[in-house]
Design a protein around this motif. Structure first.
Motif, PDB file in Angstrom:
ATOM      1  N   LEU A  15      47.614  -0.840  45.490  1.00  0.00           N
ATOM      2  CA  LEU A  15      47.607  -1.852  46.532  1.00  0.00           C
ATOM      3  C   LEU A  15      47.867  -3.215  45.916  1.00  0.00           C
ATOM      4  O   LEU A  15      47.248  -3.589  44.925  1.00  0.00           O
ATOM      5  CB  LEU A  15      46.268  -1.841  47.265  1.00  0.00           C
ATOM      6  N   SER A  16      48.803  -3.967  46.498  1.00  0.00           N
ATOM      7  CA  SER A  16      49.137  -5.297  45.981  1.00  0.00           C
ATOM      8  C   SER A  16      48.377  -6.352  46.768  1.00  0.00           C
ATOM      9  O   SER A  16      48.950  -7.150  47.496  1.00  0.00           O
ATOM     10  CB  SER A  16      50.643  -5.545  46.086  1.00  0.00           C
ATOM     11  N   ASN A  17      47.069  -6.370  46.619  1.00  0.00           N
ATOM     12  CA  ASN A  17      46.217  -7.322  47.294  1.00  0.00           C
ATOM     13  C   ASN A  17      45.716  -8.331  46.260  1.00  0.00           C
ATOM     14  O   ASN A  17      44.956  -7.970  45.359  1.00  0.00           O
ATOM     15  CB  ASN A  17      45.030  -6.607  47.959  1.00  0.00           C
ATOM     16  N   PRO A  18      46.114  -9.606  46.361  1.00  0.00           N
ATOM     17  CA  PRO A  18      45.696 -10.571  45.340  1.00  0.00           C
ATOM     18  C   PRO A  18      44.192 -10.849  45.352  1.00  0.00           C
ATOM     19  O   PRO A  18      43.638 -11.280  44.343  1.00  0.00           O
ATOM     20  CB  PRO A  18      46.487 -11.838  45.669  1.00  0.00           C
ATOM     21  N   ASP A  19      43.507 -10.583  46.467  1.00  0.00           N
ATOM     22  CA  ASP A  19      42.069 -10.835  46.543  1.00  0.00           C
ATOM     23  C   ASP A  19      41.242  -9.673  45.994  1.00  0.00           C
ATOM     24  O   ASP A  19      40.041  -9.804  45.792  1.00  0.00           O
ATOM     25  CB  ASP A  19      41.654 -11.098  47.994  1.00  0.00           C
ATOM     26  N   TYR A  20      41.870  -8.519  45.775  1.00  0.00           N
ATOM     27  CA  TYR A  20      41.142  -7.341  45.333  1.00  0.00           C
ATOM     28  C   TYR A  20      40.789  -7.460  43.856  1.00  0.00           C
ATOM     29  O   TYR A  20      41.605  -7.868  43.042  1.00  0.00           O
ATOM     30  CB  TYR A  20      41.982  -6.080  45.560  1.00  0.00           C
TER      31      TYR A  20
ATOM     32  N   TRP B 103      36.302  -2.930  39.775  1.00  0.00           N
ATOM     33  CA  TRP B 103      34.873  -2.941  39.491  1.00  0.00           C
ATOM     34  C   TRP B 103      34.609  -3.573  38.124  1.00  0.00           C
ATOM     35  O   TRP B 103      33.649  -4.311  37.946  1.00  0.00           O
ATOM     36  CB  TRP B 103      34.322  -1.521  39.527  1.00  0.00           C
ATOM     37  N   SER B 104      35.470  -3.316  37.159  1.00  0.00           N
ATOM     38  CA  SER B 104      35.251  -3.861  35.823  1.00  0.00           C
ATOM     39  C   SER B 104      35.419  -5.376  35.781  1.00  0.00           C
ATOM     40  O   SER B 104      34.944  -6.029  34.863  1.00  0.00           O
ATOM     41  CB  SER B 104      36.211  -3.214  34.819  1.00  0.00           C
ATOM     42  N   GLU B 105      36.100  -5.956  36.785  1.00  0.00           N
ATOM     43  CA  GLU B 105      36.292  -7.403  36.835  1.00  0.00           C
ATOM     44  C   GLU B 105      35.215  -8.115  37.638  1.00  0.00           C
ATOM     45  O   GLU B 105      35.140  -9.335  37.618  1.00  0.00           O
ATOM     46  CB  GLU B 105      37.655  -7.706  37.455  1.00  0.00           C
ATOM     47  N   GLN B 106      34.372  -7.368  38.347  1.00  0.00           N
ATOM     48  CA  GLN B 106      33.335  -7.984  39.166  1.00  0.00           C
ATOM     49  C   GLN B 106      32.123  -8.335  38.312  1.00  0.00           C
ATOM     50  O   GLN B 106      31.835  -7.656  37.320  1.00  0.00           O
ATOM     51  CB  GLN B 106      32.924  -7.045  40.295  1.00  0.00           C
ATOM     52  N   PRO B 107      31.401  -9.394  38.685  1.00  0.00           N
ATOM     53  CA  PRO B 107      30.259  -9.808  37.861  1.00  0.00           C
ATOM     54  C   PRO B 107      29.131  -8.773  37.834  1.00  0.00           C
ATOM     55  O   PRO B 107      28.369  -8.718  36.878  1.00  0.00           O
ATOM     56  CB  PRO B 107      29.786 -11.115  38.502  1.00  0.00           C
ATOM     57  N   GLU B 108      29.015  -7.912  38.856  1.00  0.00           N
ATOM     58  CA  GLU B 108      27.940  -6.910  38.870  1.00  0.00           C
ATOM     59  C   GLU B 108      28.146  -5.849  37.799  1.00  0.00           C
ATOM     60  O   GLU B 108      27.213  -5.175  37.401  1.00  0.00           O
ATOM     61  CB  GLU B 108      27.871  -6.215  40.235  1.00  0.00           C
ATOM     62  N   SER B 109      29.386  -5.679  37.343  1.00  0.00           N
ATOM     63  CA  SER B 109      29.666  -4.624  36.375  1.00  0.00           C
ATOM     64  C   SER B 109      29.279  -5.016  34.953  1.00  0.00           C
ATOM     65  O   SER B 109      29.155  -4.153  34.099  1.00  0.00           O
ATOM     66  CB  SER B 109      31.149  -4.271  36.398  1.00  0.00           C
ATOM     67  N   LEU B 110      29.076  -6.295  34.704  1.00  0.00           N
ATOM     68  CA  LEU B 110      28.732  -6.731  33.355  1.00  0.00           C
ATOM     69  C   LEU B 110      27.337  -6.263  32.975  1.00  0.00           C
ATOM     70  O   LEU B 110      26.417  -6.268  33.790  1.00  0.00           O
ATOM     71  CB  LEU B 110      28.820  -8.255  33.250  1.00  0.00           C
ATOM     72  N   LEU B 111      27.179  -5.854  31.743  1.00  0.00           N
ATOM     73  CA  LEU B 111      25.918  -5.303  31.272  1.00  0.00           C
ATOM     74  C   LEU B 111      24.795  -6.330  31.338  1.00  0.00           C
ATOM     75  O   LEU B 111      23.659  -5.993  31.658  1.00  0.00           O
ATOM     76  CB  LEU B 111      26.096  -4.795  29.843  1.00  0.00           C
ATOM     77  N   GLU B 112      25.107  -7.609  31.085  1.00  0.00           N
ATOM     78  CA  GLU B 112      24.062  -8.638  31.130  1.00  0.00           C
ATOM     79  C   GLU B 112      23.472  -8.748  32.529  1.00  0.00           C
ATOM     80  O   GLU B 112      22.269  -8.872  32.699  1.00  0.00           O
ATOM     81  CB  GLU B 112      24.610 -10.010  30.716  1.00  0.00           C
ATOM     82  N   ASN B 113      24.322  -8.704  33.552  1.00  0.00           N
ATOM     83  CA  ASN B 113      23.845  -8.810  34.926  1.00  0.00           C
ATOM     84  C   ASN B 113      23.059  -7.574  35.336  1.00  0.00           C
ATOM     85  O   ASN B 113      22.107  -7.674  36.115  1.00  0.00           O
ATOM     86  CB  ASN B 113      25.018  -9.032  35.887  1.00  0.00           C
TER      87      ASN B 113
END
Length: 175
Positions: A99-104, A107-117
């Motif tokens: 999907l070519s959605n620029p807003d998408y 999961w790896s780019e979302q802040p919830e996926s970071l180990l610190e969070n």
């Protein structure tokens, strides 16, 4: 500290070697395919997650490196009022659609996926006991039948969930 740093370095080397082989001689796709297959088998054996940008450039079927114009074709399509990027492998014919959605965001780019969070969230949960946690509890068929469920969107029980000796026998046979 990164787990299996040497393994990630080896995976990165194999991916870069496959790119270099195709850049020097586009006819030498078998060697690039071997490197990508080795990379995939190592990541599966060691249970390591590869970056989505790397996974998108390797064919799932024949493990060839998807380089536009050399080993794949890339097209833009519009379907159901959405834009899609279609990548087709020239070796096996497998197509991938993205999907070519620029807003998408992956999961790896979302802040919830970071180990610190995730660690901060788990530390907040440590202070709570099991009885004070707010988990959605499953209700028994008796509660559904009598309407004792505290959920506002619950539906009334049907005839099949009514409590009685017949329904218990059905439950035992079904399990």
């Amino acid at each position: 500290m990164i787990k299996d740093k040497e393994a990630f370095q080896r995976l990165s080397f194999l991916y870069q070697a496959a790119h270099c082989v195709l850049a020097q001689n586009p006819d030498n796709q078998e060697l690039a395919r071997f490197y990508c297959h080795t990379q995939n088998s190592i990541s599966r054996r060691l249970v390591l997650r590869q970056d989505p940008s790397v996974k998108r450039t390797i064919c799932k079927s024949c493990f060839s490196l998807l380089v536009p114009g050399v080993s794949s074709t890339v097209r833009q399509r519009k379907r159901r009022n959405q834009r899609w990027t279609v990548v087709r492998c020239l070796n096996c014919g497998l197509t991938k659609r993205f999907l070519s959605n620029p807003d998408y965001k992956l999961w790896s780019e979302q802040p919830e996926s970071l180990l610190e969070n995730q660690m901060v969230a788990s530390e907040r949960m440590k202070g709570q006991t099991f009885s004070t946690m707010q988990w959605p509890l499953k209700t028994s068929p008796a509660e559904k039948a009598t309407g004792l469920n505290s959920e506002p969107h619950s539906r009334p029980a049907s005839k099949e969930t009514a409590v009685g000796p017949q329904s218990k026998e059905k439950d035992l046979r079904g399990k």
